[in-house]
Design a protein around this motif. Sequence first.
Motif, mmCIF file in Angstrom:
data_model
loop_
_atom_site.group_PDB
_atom_site.id
_atom_site.type_symbol
_atom_site.label_atom_id
_atom_site.label_comp_id
_atom_site.label_asym_id
_atom_site.label_seq_id
_atom_site.Cartn_x
_atom_site.Cartn_y
_atom_site.Cartn_z
ATOM 1 N N SER A 140 -132.470 18.909 15.608
ATOM 2 C CA SER A 140 -133.176 19.037 17.297
ATOM 3 C C SER A 140 -134.999 19.361 15.774
ATOM 4 O O SER A 140 -135.665 19.859 16.741
ATOM 5 C CB SER A 140 -133.297 21.105 17.205
ATOM 6 O OG SER A 140 -132.941 21.446 15.827
ATOM 7 N N ASP A 141 -135.090 18.946 15.116
ATOM 8 C CA ASP A 141 -136.746 18.828 14.146
ATOM 9 C C ASP A 141 -136.899 17.746 14.273
ATOM 10 O O ASP A 141 -138.170 17.555 13.985
ATOM 11 C CB ASP A 141 -137.045 19.245 13.213
ATOM 12 C CG ASP A 141 -136.146 21.429 13.113
ATOM 13 O OD1 ASP A 141 -136.728 21.822 14.015
ATOM 14 O OD2 ASP A 141 -135.378 21.534 12.583
ATOM 15 N N THR A 142 -136.342 16.820 14.793
ATOM 16 C CA THR A 142 -136.311 15.190 14.782
ATOM 17 C C THR A 142 -138.080 15.120 15.499
ATOM 18 O O THR A 142 -139.023 14.217 14.836
ATOM 19 C CB THR A 142 -135.367 14.063 15.367
ATOM 20 O OG1 THR A 142 -133.999 14.502 15.076
ATOM 21 C CG2 THR A 142 -135.451 12.541 15.610
ATOM 22 N N VAL B 279 -139.381 17.134 4.987
ATOM 23 C CA VAL B 279 -138.479 17.774 5.257
ATOM 24 C C VAL B 279 -138.666 19.486 5.683
ATOM 25 O O VAL B 279 -140.305 19.944 5.449
ATOM 26 C CB VAL B 279 -138.516 19.191 3.314
ATOM 27 C CG1 VAL B 279 -137.762 19.790 3.097
ATOM 28 C CG2 VAL B 279 -137.838 17.541 2.686
ATOM 29 N N HIS B 280 -137.880 20.256 6.052
ATOM 30 C CA HIS B 280 -138.361 21.564 6.696
ATOM 31 C C HIS B 280 -136.822 22.479 6.084
ATOM 32 O O HIS B 280 -136.143 21.884 5.830
ATOM 33 C CB HIS B 280 -137.911 21.452 8.224
ATOM 34 C CG HIS B 280 -138.052 22.606 8.789
ATOM 35 N ND1 HIS B 280 -139.102 23.653 8.677
ATOM 36 C CD2 HIS B 280 -137.483 23.149 9.985
ATOM 37 C CE1 HIS B 280 -138.662 24.528 9.458
ATOM 38 N NE2 HIS B 280 -138.255 24.221 10.174
ATOM 39 N N THR B 281 -137.284 23.872 5.665
ATOM 40 C CA THR B 281 -136.238 24.683 5.651
ATOM 41 C C THR B 281 -136.682 26.159 5.873
ATOM 42 O O THR B 281 -138.434 26.265 6.191
ATOM 43 C CB THR B 281 -136.590 24.671 3.782
ATOM 44 O OG1 THR B 281 -137.135 25.351 3.013
ATOM 45 C CG2 THR B 281 -136.038 23.774 3.488
ATOM 46 N N HIS B 282 -135.916 26.872 5.784
ATOM 47 C CA HIS B 282 -136.858 27.974 6.284
ATOM 48 C C HIS B 282 -136.397 28.935 4.932
ATOM 49 O O HIS B 282 -135.892 30.060 4.815
ATOM 50 C CB HIS B 282 -135.557 28.876 7.586
ATOM 51 C CG HIS B 282 -135.583 28.813 8.720
ATOM 52 N ND1 HIS B 282 -134.379 28.086 9.967
ATOM 53 C CD2 HIS B 282 -136.920 27.691 8.922
ATOM 54 C CE1 HIS B 282 -135.480 27.420 11.127
ATOM 55 N NE2 HIS B 282 -136.740 26.956 10.367
ATOM 56 N N SER B 283 -136.299 28.315 3.508
ATOM 57 C CA SER B 283 -136.739 29.402 2.275
ATOM 58 C C SER B 283 -137.131 30.398 2.536
ATOM 59 O O SER B 283 -138.473 30.597 3.141
ATOM 60 C CB SER B 283 -137.157 28.213 1.097
ATOM 61 O OG SER B 283 -137.821 28.102 1.129
ATOM 62 N N ASN C 19 -144.770 32.079 11.937
ATOM 63 C CA ASN C 19 -143.750 32.429 11.625
ATOM 64 C C ASN C 19 -142.397 31.955 11.893
ATOM 65 O O ASN C 19 -141.430 32.081 12.822
ATOM 66 C CB ASN C 19 -143.547 32.872 13.609
ATOM 67 C CG ASN C 19 -144.892 34.271 13.401
ATOM 68 O OD1 ASN C 19 -145.839 34.120 14.154
ATOM 69 N ND2 ASN C 19 -144.148 35.501 13.156
ATOM 70 N N HIS C 20 -142.354 30.715 11.272
ATOM 71 C CA HIS C 20 -141.301 29.862 11.379
ATOM 72 C C HIS C 20 -140.758 29.505 10.062
ATOM 73 O O HIS C 20 -139.692 29.872 9.266
ATOM 74 C CB HIS C 20 -142.200 28.483 12.445
ATOM 75 C CG HIS C 20 -140.863 27.679 11.810
ATOM 76 N ND1 HIS C 20 -141.007 26.494 13.401
ATOM 77 C CD2 HIS C 20 -138.948 27.629 11.879
ATOM 78 C CE1 HIS C 20 -139.888 25.882 12.992
ATOM 79 N NE2 HIS C 20 -138.876 26.379 12.043
ATOM 80 N N GLY C 21 -141.137 28.564 9.304
ATOM 81 C CA GLY C 21 -141.678 28.262 7.881
ATOM 82 C C GLY C 21 -142.174 27.125 6.962
ATOM 83 O O GLY C 21 -142.833 26.497 7.755
#
Length: 240
Positions: A93-95, A112-116, A177-179
């Motif tokens: 969904s982050d494409t 790269v995307h994470t919610h670390s 508010n996201h990451g």
Amino acid sequence: MTPFASEIAQAIDGIRADVARLHAELVRYGLVVWTGGNVSGRIRLSEDGSGDLFVIKPSGIGYDDLAPENLILCDLDGAVIPGSVGSDRAPSSDTAAHAYVYRNMPEVGGVVHTHSDYAVAWAARGEEIPCVITAMADEFGGPIPVGPFAVIGDDSIGRGIVQTLRGHRSRAVLMQNHGPFTIGADAADAVKAAVMVEDAARTVHLAREAGPLIPIPQEAIDRLYDRYQHVYGQSTDARR
Ligand SMILES: [Zn+2]
């Protein structure tokens, strides 16, 4: 099945293998839970980058099932290449955010995307991570900036990433508010930035819990960054 010439098909297969392998690093370093997080890698096919493609994680697939053939091949508008390997699945969904970055930053080869945890904690406060440890000066050349609040659905996340990181030394942005989203010269470089931004977020958080932070003078930050990026042989700045 594949409409690509063998040279291009080979390049695609190479990036598929890299990106599949790199997803395991997100798990190894504890940066993701369940099916969250994603890595993408650019396939360089054109001089100015506009005709390039990228591969990205499919939506909702567990990390144990991320074989190279399960990754999704997209064009720089984020559209799945019809008939390509894995094209029966939906991409992450982050494409759209990844595609926007590749379209607007031709030098970027990986996203790269994470919610670390710790990076998200800074993002939740909308607070940049100050540059108070030499490892941050080396790797990011200053503070880790915060990007605007944006939600999935259009180009606003991608736009926020590009606006924040263009001309900035940092390869990481904390979307409010996201990451964190990170960029790199290739997918491995962007994964390294994702690991390092979480490490910096945790360390600086712990330091501040125990007492006031000591800033590093700008001139020292500049020197550390220059040495690490140019002299030390870690030439990974995707925007140079
Ligand atoms: Zn997210």
